[in-house]
Each structure stands twice: as C-alpha cells, then as structure tokens.
Scaffold this motif. Structure first.
Motif, PDB file in Angstrom:
ATOM      1  N   ASP B 138       1.128  -1.388   0.227  1.00 35.22           N
ATOM      2  CA  ASP B 138       0.196  -0.025  -0.149  1.00 35.22           C
ATOM      3  C   ASP B 138       0.875   0.742   0.046  1.00 35.22           C
ATOM      4  O   ASP B 138       0.211   2.181  -0.609  1.00 35.22           O
ATOM      5  N   ILE B 139       1.836   1.035   0.284  1.00 37.94           N
ATOM      6  CA  ILE B 139       2.931   2.220   0.608  1.00 37.94           C
ATOM      7  C   ILE B 139       3.365   2.347  -0.850  1.00 37.94           C
ATOM      8  O   ILE B 139       3.058   3.689  -0.765  1.00 37.94           O
ATOM      9  N   ILE B 140       3.394   1.728  -1.669  1.00 38.73           N
ATOM     10  CA  ILE B 140       4.126   1.851  -3.377  1.00 38.73           C
ATOM     11  C   ILE B 140       3.483   1.963  -4.048  1.00 38.73           C
ATOM     12  O   ILE B 140       3.487   3.034  -4.852  1.00 38.73           O
ATOM     13  N   ALA B 141       1.944   1.425  -3.678  1.00 38.29           N
ATOM     14  CA  ALA B 141       0.771   2.303  -4.368  1.00 38.29           C
ATOM     15  C   ALA B 141      -0.104   3.386  -3.992  1.00 38.29           C
ATOM     16  O   ALA B 141      -0.652   3.530  -5.196  1.00 38.29           O
ATOM     17  N   GLU B 142       0.960   3.954  -3.066  1.00 35.61           N
ATOM     18  CA  GLU B 142      -0.055   5.054  -3.034  1.00 35.61           C
ATOM     19  C   GLU B 142      -0.058   6.410  -3.538  1.00 35.61           C
ATOM     20  O   GLU B 142      -0.950   6.717  -4.294  1.00 35.61           O
ATOM     21  N   PRO B 143       1.465   6.667  -4.387  1.00 33.95           N
ATOM     22  CA  PRO B 143       1.362   7.554  -5.235  1.00 33.95           C
ATOM     23  C   PRO B 143       0.524   7.113  -6.822  1.00 33.95           C
ATOM     24  O   PRO B 143      -0.311   7.619  -6.630  1.00 33.95           O
ATOM     25  N   VAL B 144       0.751   5.496  -6.940  1.00 35.29           N
ATOM     26  CA  VAL B 144      -0.034   5.344  -8.392  1.00 35.29           C
ATOM     27  C   VAL B 144      -2.043   5.877  -8.099  1.00 35.29           C
ATOM     28  O   VAL B 144      -2.082   6.056  -9.015  1.00 35.29           O
TER      29      VAL B 144
END
Lengths: 324, 353, 321
Positions: B138-144
């Motif tokens: 979720d941390i990495i997906a947040e900007p996406v």
C-alpha cells in the motif's frame, strides 16, 4: 520488535480477504501487546472481571434471574428480603430485595447495563469530538490551534457535574415534565461526553504534531494527498495507541461520573436505574438496617471501575515503548 | 551545463539563446522562517521579531540525467532547498521552474499535480519515512493511486511487483510491514515509492546517512543504476563529501543559507577554491594516510538567526580581511563554476594554497 | 621480551539478552586487550555488539542485558563481577566514558562548574576551590575559549561541539587510565568532528590515557587508532594494527567494508558492495555468521565457526587463513 520469519504459505494466505483477517488475528496473538497482557497477572484478573461484567450486562435479560422492570413480577411482600446467606433471606433472591420487592442481583445486572451504555456512549462521543478537534488543531496549527486549545482550557475548568447540572437544568426548563425521564440518558451522555473530550483532543494534538513532521506524512504531502485524507489515513492510525489508553481510563471515569450524577438525582430516573440510582435508592435504608440495597450496587460499581482502571493502566504501560 | 544558472547574469544569457530548458532551475530562492518569540513575550519583554534566513538567494540549474549535490553542515539550509523544490515549503522569494514551467504560475494543487508527479523525494530516515501501520504494497501503491496512473487492482499489483523487483526486493515483500525490514531494505521501499509515479527527477535528502557503510554502498549503487536505466535527474543532499564525490556531476557547497561554491564535481574536488570548501575537504579522513595529524580549523557554525556581517564565513576564515567583514561576496565565475569569495576574486588566495 | 601486563584484558566475554523469544547472544565470546596508552578502535555496523562491549566494560549494561560469561580485568583485577558501589568508584576514577550524545552525559539542571567539581572531588581529595581551579584547567585543556567565563554556564548554553568538549573534560577529570568513547563524534558536524578527534588524540598522548574508541566510521579509526577490532554479529572478525587491517584487510567482511567506502580521488562507477545485511540476533546462521554474504564461502564456513587466528599482522576469524 522482532519479526517471526514467514513461510511462503503464510504470506500467500495474506492475499485473500479472509487470510488478511486471520493474519491480523494471528499477528495480534503473536504480538507484544498480547504477550504483555499474558505476563501481567493484574491485567489478566482485571481483564476477566471486566469481561464477565460486560457479558453479564450485554446479556442481562438472559443472565438475570428476573426482570426488575417488569412490574407484573414484583411482589411487595418480598420487599426488604435479606441476602440469601443471612437469616430471613431467601434462595430466590441471592442478594436480597429492595423496598419494591425487586431482586437486587437482577437490578444490579440491569443497572450495570445502563451504567455501561451511558459510559460507552459518552466516551465515544468524547472521543469523536476530541479526536476531530485534536487532529484539526495539531495538523492545521496556527490560530485554529490556539482557539481550539483555549476552548479546551476553559472547558477543563468546568467539572462534569457542573456541566451536567447546567444541561439538565436547561433541558428541564425547556421540556415538559413528562418527557424528562425519556431524555435523561441523552442529557447524561452529552454532559459526560462534553466534559471528557479535552483529554482526547490534547493527546491527539500532541501526537499529531509529532507525526505530521515525520517523513511518511511529508511523502504523502508531496504526492498531493488531501490534508483530510492524510489525517485520516496516515496520522489517525498512528495516534490510536494513546487514544485507546485514555478511552479505557475515560470509560471508568464516565461510569463513575454517571453514578455520581445519578446519585445526586440529576442522572438516570428510578424507572431506569443505573448503579448510581440504585445506590441513591439504597442509602435511604442504610440507617434502618437494610444495608444490602445500597452496598451491593456500590460494590459492583467499585469493582467495575477498578477493573477497567487497572486495564487502562496496564495498557498504558504496554504501549509505552520506554517501559517495555 | 548545470552551472548556467549559478548567477542571474548567466541564466539570462541562456534564456536569450533559447537553449533547451534544464530539468530544474532554481533562481534566487529564498525561504525565511519566523522564529520570533510568542506575541506575549514580545510585548512584555520587548523582544523583537526574528527571522531565520534558512535559504537566502540561491540559484542553480540541473541538466537532464545529471546529479547536482548540495553539501554543507547541519543548519546550512540544504534540506530546506530540497523541501521548497518538492513543494513542502512555500518559497519566500525566487522561482523554481521544472522544464521551464514556473511552479508559482500554477496556483492550485490540481494544476501542479502533473508536474509534481514527475518529481519525487527520497528521505533520510528509513524508519520515519514509511508509515508503520501500512503494508509495503500500500505504501508503494499510494502514489499510483493518488495520481490515478493505473486503474484496477491487478494492474496496480503488477506495477508494485515490478517496482519491488526494480529496487531489489521480492514481490512478496509487498505483503509485509515496514518493521519486518532492515534499514537498507526500508530505504529500497522508499525508493520504490518515489519511483511509483514514473518521475524524471528525484530529490534525495541524505538518503544514506542513516545507514551502515556496507548498506550505503548497496543503496548508492542502486541509485546510480536506476539513474542510468531510467534517465533520472538527481538533486542529492548530503553532508558526506565522499558520497557526494561518488554521486555528483556538479556540487554546490552551502554555508548559512547561501552558496559558497558551485562547480563541476571534478574541478571542485581537484581544486577547491572557497576556504570553506577547503575546510570541508580537509576534514575528510584519508584512509590512505594512517595516523595523519591534522590541525583542524577552529570555530563552529554561527547562529543562523544572527549571521555574521559581510561574508558569513569570515569569523572562521584564515584569509578574511576588512572587505570580507563588511561586504557580502556574490558568486563570480571561476574555471568550472562559480565561487563567492573576495579572496579568490581578488587573487589573494591562490588555488594551491 | 616480557610483554607488559595489558591495562584492560577481556576474555571470552558473552553478553545475553533474555527475551520472550529466547535468549539472544548479542556478544559471543570475544577476547581482546588494550595496552596502557593505546587507542583501540572498535568498528562494526549497528547491532554488531560494539557498544554493548563498551557498556559492559564500564558496568553500564542496560537491563535486561547481562554478562553471561567471560572476564573483564583492569590491571589484572576482575571488574565484571563487582558490586555496583565499587564499580561506580572505578567508573570515572579509572575508566572514563564519552557517549555519542553529549546531552545525555550532562545534567541539564546543573552548571558545568558544579558537575566538574563534584566529579573531581568524588575521586580526589581537594577543597572546593582547588577543584574549581582544576575544572578551569580541564576546560582550558579541552579548548573551550574563555573558559573562566563559561565555567558557570548550563549545558544548554553550549553548542554541540562545545558540549562534547565538556564531556571529554568530565571524562578526564579524575585522570582515568582508560576512556571508553562510544561514537563520540557521530552527532557532530563534520568540521567539528575533526576538532574533537584531534583533541581526543592529543589529550590521550599527553596523559598516556588508553582509549577504546567505538565507532562505525573507518575514517575516524584510520586517523586515531593504533589497533582496530572489526566486529560482526557479536564476534570479532579481525583485530590487528590499524595499517594492517585497513590496508591489507584479510577477512572478507573487512575487505568488503573498506571497498564500500567511496574514496575521493578514486572515481569508480560502482562501489564494492556486500550484499544483504547483518543478520538479526534471532537469525544468526550456523557456522561463520558472515557466510550468507561472503563471496569466498565454502563448505566449512557453513558448519563450523572460525576462531581468531594469526594471519599476516592481524588475527582473523576466517577459514581462509
């Protein structure tokens, strides 16, 4: 904090929704909080006592020997029966009866239910209000912060009882006398809640000011996440630790405040007695020898408040990394 | 050339020439903080308002695919520059332009979003830069998700897997929480998050100073490899000159909110000109010379709220004279860049001193 | 040549941390000595056990950590099993301590003069005015400008570098024979770091004080230490004269560590890197703890743990030697 090594299967299992819930439960029982709970004897005893009382209150109609509100089952001839183990007592009424012939045990179980409903509702109200204002205060800062915190200061100088008396007075003046009993519970919830939000607001504000400067919040700001979403998704979950401690201890305080107000006659009416109301009714008979009518509800109140308080103390220690 | 923007004079020439825009141009950037005592204290104790000039008139430009480093000691304003660029602080003056588009011309959050997507930041503290309650996925997906780059869970999963592999982690690491990782692995997660929105420009704020040396080498190698593969442009903030040497094409040395020296990295390390740069280079322990005795320059960084007059380095500078104490030097061109020093400009200070 | 008795002798020291997931061995059977007037550098990554070793020597191991085995001798006398009160007397008088954060070593509520005078008088028979004069001398010695004006200042009135100087003065107050310096410059700015290191070196030379310098910074070691111990996962990987360890590192870990430091004037596209990270104490592999990261690993490394053995000028715990 040491992390157990995970097998492939465990990690796979996290991908499904049920797997995630199961994983969450597994993590909890594997976690430091549960370990700390298990290793504290006081916490375990307080936890069991609290759980028994909560369950009894929740299932009061099933657990209680009789329904004290059902006038049809009351018999004035049973009035002032002593507890079962004392001469003159009856095995039908374990803790004796009151002046109306009500079973004290049932009255206490139902009274606890009322006390807890008021306690929970008011602490949830205080929590919502306090967290919201605390988040706004801590995140926005500046003048908004100053205004909210000064209101909090003013609020703190009014004790709950004073507010309850004030609100009660106003409501009684506005509403016809036959409605008083109906709104008593709302008045209580509002006045206890309003006098407890400051603690939540201050704690949340403090934690929020720490969290908002952390780099993960800055990372969210850089990608343009709306401040409200940042507060809800990033900051709020990380300030819930201290909030849960305050809420637990706050629950004990709220139950006690409710009892005080009811004892003073501005709380729950005798038709829906809380523990405080029961003590109030009972104290009329203390002098005449029917001590159990006041003492047993009082004992219940003390036990409940003590157990919840001890749980809160333990939780505070468990969540404080310095003591761990 | 990155040094084109080092002074207003040269940057003006660039505009006339209609040369392509640098990736990032910072022109006369200022950021002041109000550090006055509370109102009540000012009134009752007669204390004045105070301003901290954290960044005071800084200009530079970074060409596509290059790395510009800002070095200096704590309090010199290098991190403030970084935060102004990514929009965490609003500049008090000056302009920041990304490929020629001035951020000040884009008022709303929505108008800035397309530019913001193209520049991201890597933070110093791998323990504070990841939300402890979020899974790595979720941390990495947040900007996406925030920039609405992909729709549909499966596409996002694929993208996050790809990013995790790119930074040397396994896709199944996405299901873990930050505390299950070591410092170096967390920094990899942080880099993956920064890359999630396909940026072209990364601001790296001391990305390795919290890491152990062997892990630092891994992260530096990763960042260099990513720069090569993805054509990234870096603004690299560090206090560690040896790391800066390894990473940079050009270097800006900051002292008390101003640039002391802004030059090509090889020129700066071969022949530092500003006395402060020389001091910094002196202090680096040399592993080739064991047990070296050295006479470190005395003195400490002055209070930035009340900086010295003239050249702010003059109280510690062995070459300071009357002019240095009264008149503030501006950046002036030298071989391979520019230096703000009267002694260098007057030729009092030979490069070999 | 009869070897003089070492000032500090550590034999088979083991430090344990009991946790709910079992007992962790943070320092596993390490032995070394420090001669009078010698500077021993101890390097390693965070979690290697270097700071714990220092804390164990001065008897300041934070519970639940405890010494589980081995001996620590100062001048031949065991100090690892002394009662608290005796250890407190040794600390300060015979062993001084300097920590990373100067603020934790100074009491913020007391003036510098009071802290110095108290320390001096605890360990030496002196009148208050004599002690004060000595305090002034010390502040002068550590290079605090206008020391007589600053003697009665509070710690917060000093800058970070000046505070660390005061801490050094405090550590030197009783003329100890050994100073444990744990990351004394890590919290300071680079230009101040150099000043503090130079000061420490000069003072130790002047007083003949031995130093155990715990740091993660190879550069500081290269400039300061006479000998170096490189720690990895609770054990000493390599120990020897500074030139031998830095210039001809034997242990693959030391070798990798040296290569991973960017060197000014030697441009490289890629730094040498040691893959992976130091294992957590819960997951230390069997055999040599470095084996999962080692480029030269072979069968024996996976099953048997190497002990320190002489190789070149140093002692190395690696099956290659």
């Amino acid at each position: 904090m040491s992390a157990p090594t995970q097998s492939e299967a465990e990690i796979e299992s996290r991908l499904t929704a049920i797997g995630r819930v199961a994983d969450g439960i597994r993590r909890f029982f594997d976690g430091d909080i549960w370990y700390s709970f298990k290793s504290s004897r006081i916490a375990v005893v307080a936890g069991i006592v609290t759980l028994v009382i909560f369950l009894a209150a929740l299932f009061a109609p099933i657990v209680a020997p009789s329904n004290p509100y059902d006038l049809a089952t009351l018999n004035l001839l049973d009035a002032f029966t002593a507890p079962a183990w004392i001469e003159g007592g009856s095995s039908a009424f374990l803790l004796g009866t009151d002046d109306q012939g009500r079973d004290m045990l049932s009255a206490i179980i139902f009274g606890t239910r009322v006390s807890l409903i008021v306690g929970f509702a008011s602490i949830i109200f205080a929590m919502l209000l306090g967290i919201t204002l605390g988040l706004i205060s801590g995140y926005v800062g500046g003048i908004t912060d100053a205004v909210i915190m000064r209101i909090a200061d003013v609020q703190l100088s009014f004790p709950a009882i004073l507010i309850a008396l004030l609100v009660d007075g106003v409501v009684r003046g506005l509403l016809p006398p036959n409605r008083h009993a109906d709104i008593a519970v709302w008045v209580l919830i509002f006045s206890i809640g309003i006098s407890n939000w400051v603690q939540f607001a201050r704690t949340v504000r403090g934690s929020c000011m720490v969290e908002r400067n952390k780099e993960y919040v800055q990372a969210a700001r850089i990608i343009g996440i709306h401040p409200i979403l940042i507060m809800l998704r990033h900051v709020l979950p990380n300030v819930m630790g201290p909030v849960s401690v305050i809420a637990t201890i706050g629950l004990a305080v709220a139950v006690l405040t409710e009892a005080t107000l009811s004892f003073l006659g501005v709380g729950m009416p005798p038709t829906q007695p809380s523990l405080g109301t029961l003590v109030n009714t009972g104290q009329n008979f203390l002098a005449s020898g029917e001590w159990w009518i006041a003492v047993f509800p009082g004992f219940m109140l003390a036990t409940l408040v003590l157990a919840v308080n001890l749980l809160g103390d333990w939780l505070r220690d468990a969540l404080n990394p310095k003591l761990r | 050339m990155s040094l084109a923007g080092c002074s207003r004079m040269t940057s003006a020439t660039i505009r006339h020439d209609e040369a392509p825009h640098p990736k990032l141009r910072v022109d006369g950037l200022k950021r002041y903080f109000d550090v006055s005592p509370p109102w009540l204290n000012r009134v009752t104790e007669g204390r004045p308002r105070q301003t901290l000039k954290a960044v005071d008139d800084i200009s530079f430009a970074i060409e596509p695919g290059k790395t510009l480093s800002l070095v200096g000691e704590s309090g010199c304003g290098k991190s403030t520059v970084a935060r102004c660029i990514v929009g965490l602080y609003r500049p008090s003056g000056g302009s920041i332009a990304f490929e020629g588009v001035d951020f000040a011309s884009l008022r709303s959050r929505a108008a800035q979003a397309p530019l913001r997507r193209r520049m991201q930041m890597i933070f110093q503290d791998p323990y504070a830069s990841l939300n402890p309650r979020w899974r790595v996925f979720d941390i990495i997906a947040e900007p996406v998700r925030a920039f609405r780059l992909l729709r549909g869970k499966s596409e996002i999963v694929r993208r996050v897997d790809e990013l995790l592999r790119l930074v040397g982690l396994a896709p199944r690491d996405g299901e873990k929480y930050p505390h299950e990782f070591s410092g170096g692995q967390r920094q990899r997660v942080s880099i993956a998050r920064a890359l999630a929105s396909n940026p072209e420009f990364l601001v790296c704020d001391e990305p390795t100073s919290a890491l152990d040396v062997s892990v630092q080498a891994q992260i530096l190698n990763l960042m260099k490899a990513l720069q090569r593969e993805l054509g990234l442009t870096y603004l690299f903030i560090s206090h560690d000159l040896s790391v800066v040497y390894h990473m940079s094409d050009s270097v800006g040395v900051m002292y008390l909110g101003r640039l002391a020296e802004l030059r090509d990295a090889p020129a700066l390390f071969a022949q530092p000109l500003h006395p402060y740069t020389r001091l910094l280079l002196e202090t680096i322990p040399d592993l080739d010379v064991i047990g070296r005795r050295r006479e470190p320059l005395a003195g400490e960084v002055p209070n930035p709220i009340d900086p010295p007059s003239g050249c702010s380095f003059h109280p510690r500078c062995p070459f300071a004279n009357e002019r240095c104490r009264s008149q503030r030097p501006e950046l002036a061109p030298v071989p391979g860049g520019a230096v703000a020093c009267h002694a260098v400009a007057e030729g009092r200070l030979a490069p070999d001193d | 040549m009869a070897a003089p008795q070492p000032l500090l002798q550590v034999d088979n020291l083991r430090i344990e941390f009991p946790t709910r997931r079992g007992t962790l061995l943070a320092v596993d059977d390490i032995s070394f000595h420090i001669d009078p007037g010698e500077v021993l550098g101890v390097v390693g990554e965070s979690g290697a056990g270097k700071s714990l070793t220092g804390a164990a020597i001065i008897g300041l191991l934070d519970p639940p950590g405890r010494i589980a085995g081995g001996q620590i001798r100062l001048d031949g006398r065991r100090i690892d099993n002394l009662p608290y009160e005796q250890m407190r007397r040794i600390r300060g008088k015979e062993i001084g301590a300097i920590f990373q954060d100067p603020l934790t070593s100074l009491n913020p509520l007391y003036k510098i003069s009071r802290q110095l005078v108290e320390t001096i008088r605890t360990h030496a028979e002196m009148s208050p005015s004599q002690a004060r004069a000595r305090a002034l001398e010390l502040l002068d010695a550590v290079g605090i400008p206008a020391a007589s004006d600053r003697l009665d200042a509070y710690p917060h009135e000093f800058s970070g570098g000046m505070r660390q100087r005061v801490v050094i003065a405090l550590a030197l107050a009783a003329n100890p024979r050994l100073i444990i310096a744990d990351e004394p410059t890590t919290a300071l700015d680079v230009s101040i770091q150099a000043q503090i290191i130079a000061l420490l070196k000069q003072l130790c030379r002047d007083h003949g004080t031995a130093v155990m310098l715990v740091t993660h910074d190879m550069g500081v070691i290269a400039e300061t230490a006479d000998r170096v111990a490189v720690m990895y996962a609770g054990r000493i990987a390599e120990i020897g004269p500074v030139a031998a360890v830095i210039k001809q590192a034997r242990h693959p870990y030391t070798h990798g560590l040296m290569g991973s430091i960017p060197a000014i004037g030697h441009p490289v596209e890629q730094l040498t890197q040691i893959d992976g990270a130091m294992p957590r104490l819960t997951e230390i592999p069997k055999g040599c703890a470095f084996n999962p990261r080692c480029p030269e690993v072979f069968d024996k490394c996976l099953s048997h743990r190497p002990d320190l053995r002489p190789a070149g000028g140093s002692d190395v715990s690696c099956w290659l030697f």
